[in-house]
Design an enzyme around this catalytic site. Structure first.
Site, PDB file in Angstrom:
ATOM      1  N   GLU A 162       0.802  -1.228   0.000  1.00  0.00           N
ATOM      2  CA  GLU A 162       0.000   0.000   0.000  1.00  0.00           C
ATOM      3  C   GLU A 162       0.836   1.281   0.000  1.00  0.00           C
ATOM      4  O   GLU A 162       0.633   2.172   0.824  1.00  0.00           O
ATOM      5  CB  GLU A 162      -0.955   0.009   1.204  1.00  0.00           C
ATOM      6  CG  GLU A 162      -1.891  -1.187   1.229  1.00  0.00           C
ATOM      7  CD  GLU A 162      -2.804  -1.220   2.463  1.00  0.00           C
ATOM      8  OE1 GLU A 162      -2.607  -0.395   3.371  1.00  0.00           O
ATOM      9  OE2 GLU A 162      -3.704  -2.066   2.501  1.00  0.00           O
ATOM     10  N   GLU A 269      -5.758 -10.916  -0.813  1.00  0.00           N
ATOM     11  CA  GLU A 269      -6.513 -10.685   0.427  1.00  0.00           C
ATOM     12  C   GLU A 269      -8.014 -10.656   0.178  1.00  0.00           C
ATOM     13  O   GLU A 269      -8.734  -9.840   0.755  1.00  0.00           O
ATOM     14  CB  GLU A 269      -6.075  -9.360   1.090  1.00  0.00           C
ATOM     15  CG  GLU A 269      -4.583  -9.251   1.323  1.00  0.00           C
ATOM     16  CD  GLU A 269      -4.149  -8.016   2.106  1.00  0.00           C
ATOM     17  OE1 GLU A 269      -5.024  -7.327   2.677  1.00  0.00           O
ATOM     18  OE2 GLU A 269      -2.940  -7.756   2.160  1.00  0.00           O
TER      19      GLU A 269
HETATM   20  C1  XIL Z   1      -5.561  -6.233   8.890  1.00  0.00           C
HETATM   21  C2  XIL Z   1      -5.838  -7.418   9.802  1.00  0.00           C
HETATM   22  O1  XIL Z   1      -6.808  -8.249   9.222  1.00  0.00           O
HETATM   23  C3  XIL Z   1      -6.299  -6.946  11.153  1.00  0.00           C
HETATM   24  O2  XIL Z   1      -6.428  -8.039  12.054  1.00  0.00           O
HETATM   25  C4  XIL Z   1      -5.341  -5.906  11.712  1.00  0.00           C
HETATM   26  O3  XIL Z   1      -5.852  -5.384  12.914  1.00  0.00           O
HETATM   27  C5  XIL Z   1      -5.098  -4.782  10.718  1.00  0.00           C
HETATM   28  O4  XIL Z   1      -4.667  -5.339   9.492  1.00  0.00           O
HETATM   29  N1  XIL Z   1      -4.608  -4.627   4.102  1.00  0.00           N
HETATM   30  C6  XIL Z   1      -3.572  -5.428   4.515  1.00  0.00           C
HETATM   31  C7  XIL Z   1      -3.743  -6.284   5.716  1.00  0.00           C
HETATM   32  O5  XIL Z   1      -2.554  -5.515   3.813  1.00  0.00           O
HETATM   33  O6  XIL Z   1      -2.541  -6.490   6.406  1.00  0.00           O
HETATM   34  C8  XIL Z   1      -4.789  -5.745   6.657  1.00  0.00           C
HETATM   35  O7  XIL Z   1      -4.986  -6.712   7.681  1.00  0.00           O
HETATM   36  C9  XIL Z   1      -6.065  -5.448   5.907  1.00  0.00           C
HETATM   37  C10 XIL Z   1      -5.823  -4.435   4.828  1.00  0.00           C
END
Ligand code: XIL
Length: 351
Positions: A162, A269
């Protein structure tokens, strides 16, 4: 006569514009596989889920379902800075080791997540007042230590996560503002030095479709590639909703342009959050979104891994991040497969 001309016109448009690029998912070998992982194997695909170390320790059903259904895992939080490097002189690999050991025992691919991100930073980093050189040394030590520990065991890394804002501009994270834009290139080079075999990814949110942000991702990785930076792939996170889901055709075109740069392009994701409470119609609409994203992946040879951001709604992070939303994954809270599970299974059990 007029009808004939219209038909010809339609056929021509179809050939030029859409039919020619209609996504065709690659052939799969299974037709009645017992699990998603068996079915995926027949499609030359790894199918995975983000994993939480605590649930792995405490919930037998979680562990059993995970190893039965998936052949890839991404540690959800266990490899982030705040977990793995809580203080300057201390690394804590307890949770990350537990996940990597579990994956190794169960012949699962590990997608490491994530080395450089603006979130999940321990305060010693986020509130530290380091000079540029100090921060470069800190980042280098972190990447070298984490990637080096799992050399040969973690197949791929989200090296940078990101780095862009939604309008495509560079995010002014601590890394960008204190080090400058070069931090991206540095991170890839150090990760490569620490494990030359690991595939290195740039991972991004809201870049699935053909629009401003994915154009910016495209330009970023194209530039890295052209300068010989060791980058192997792009991860499309795919945290979507049924209303805002990207169109199959657009996702496919987008994936294809990354593939044409010589990059792998994985779904990293995937989840489809719903407004709660969800109705049976919502669950069916959700299943269609999952099916479309997997169709896109299967229609691009360089899409090799399809990871969801968890697999059971029981532990999904959606309700805490998007209050009022949830039910985003393919199993419900009591491990019953939802329509989305069947949509994925059906698509992969097809020759
Ligand atoms: C999120 C997790 O799911 C949560 O448990 C944590 O509190 C915050 O991060 N993009 C990403 C992930 O790359 O690492 C994130 O994961 C969600 C958004």
């Amino acid at each position: 006569m007029l009808k004939g001309i219209r038909l010809l016109y339609l056929l021509a448009t179809c050939l030029i514009v859409s039919c020619a690029s209609e996504p065709t998912p690659r052939a799969c070998a299974a037709n009645n596989a017992a699990s998603l992982r068996d079915a995926a194997q027949g499609c030359s695909l790894s199918i995975g889920a983000a994993v939480d170390a605590k649930s792995l320790r405490s919930d037998a059903m979680y562990k059993q379902t995970l190893s039965r259904e998936f052949n890839a895992v991404t540690p959800e939080n266990a490899m982030k800075w705040a977990t793995v490097h809580p203080t300057r002189d201390k690394y804590d690999f307890t949770d990350a080791d537990a996940i990597v050991d579990f994956a190794t025992e169960n012949k699962m691919l590990v997608h490491g997540h994530t080395l450089v991100w603006h979130n999940s930073l321990p305060t010693w980093v986020s509130a530290g007042s380091f000079s540029r050189d100090e921060l470069i040394a800190i980042l280098r030590d972190h990447i070298t230590t984490v990637v080096g520990r799992y050399r040969g065991r973690v197949a791929a890394w989200d090296v940078v996560n990101e780095a862009l804002n939604d309008d495509g501009s560079p995010r002014q994270s601590i890394w960008a503002s204190r080090i400058g834009p070069d931090y991206i290139e540095m991170a890839f080079r150090w990760a490569h030095e620490a494990d030359p075999q690991a595939k290195l990814f740039y991972n991004e949110d809201k870049a699935e479709s053909m629009e401003t942000k994915s154009n910016a991702v495209y330009n970023l990785v194209k530039n890295l590639k052209s300068r010989g930076v060791p980058i192997d792939g792009v991860g499309l996170q795919s945290h979507v909703t049924t209303d805002s889901a990207p169109k199959l055709q657009d996702v496919t075109s987008n994936m294809n342009r990354f593939a044409e740069l010589g990059l792998e392009v994985d779904i990293t994701e995937m989840e489809v959050r719903l407004k709660l409470p969800s109705s049976p119609e919502d669950l069916n609409a959700q299943a269609r979104v999952y099916r479309d994203m997997l169709t896109a992946c299967l229609s691009v040879k360089q899409c090799k891994v399809f990871v969801m951001w968890g697999f059971t709604d029981k532990y999904s992070s959606v309700p805490s991040i998007f209050p009022g939303n949830g039910a985003a994954l393919i199993y419900n809270e009591s491990y019953q497969p939802k329509p989305a599970y069947k949509a994925l299974a059906d698509l992969m059990n097809r020759r």
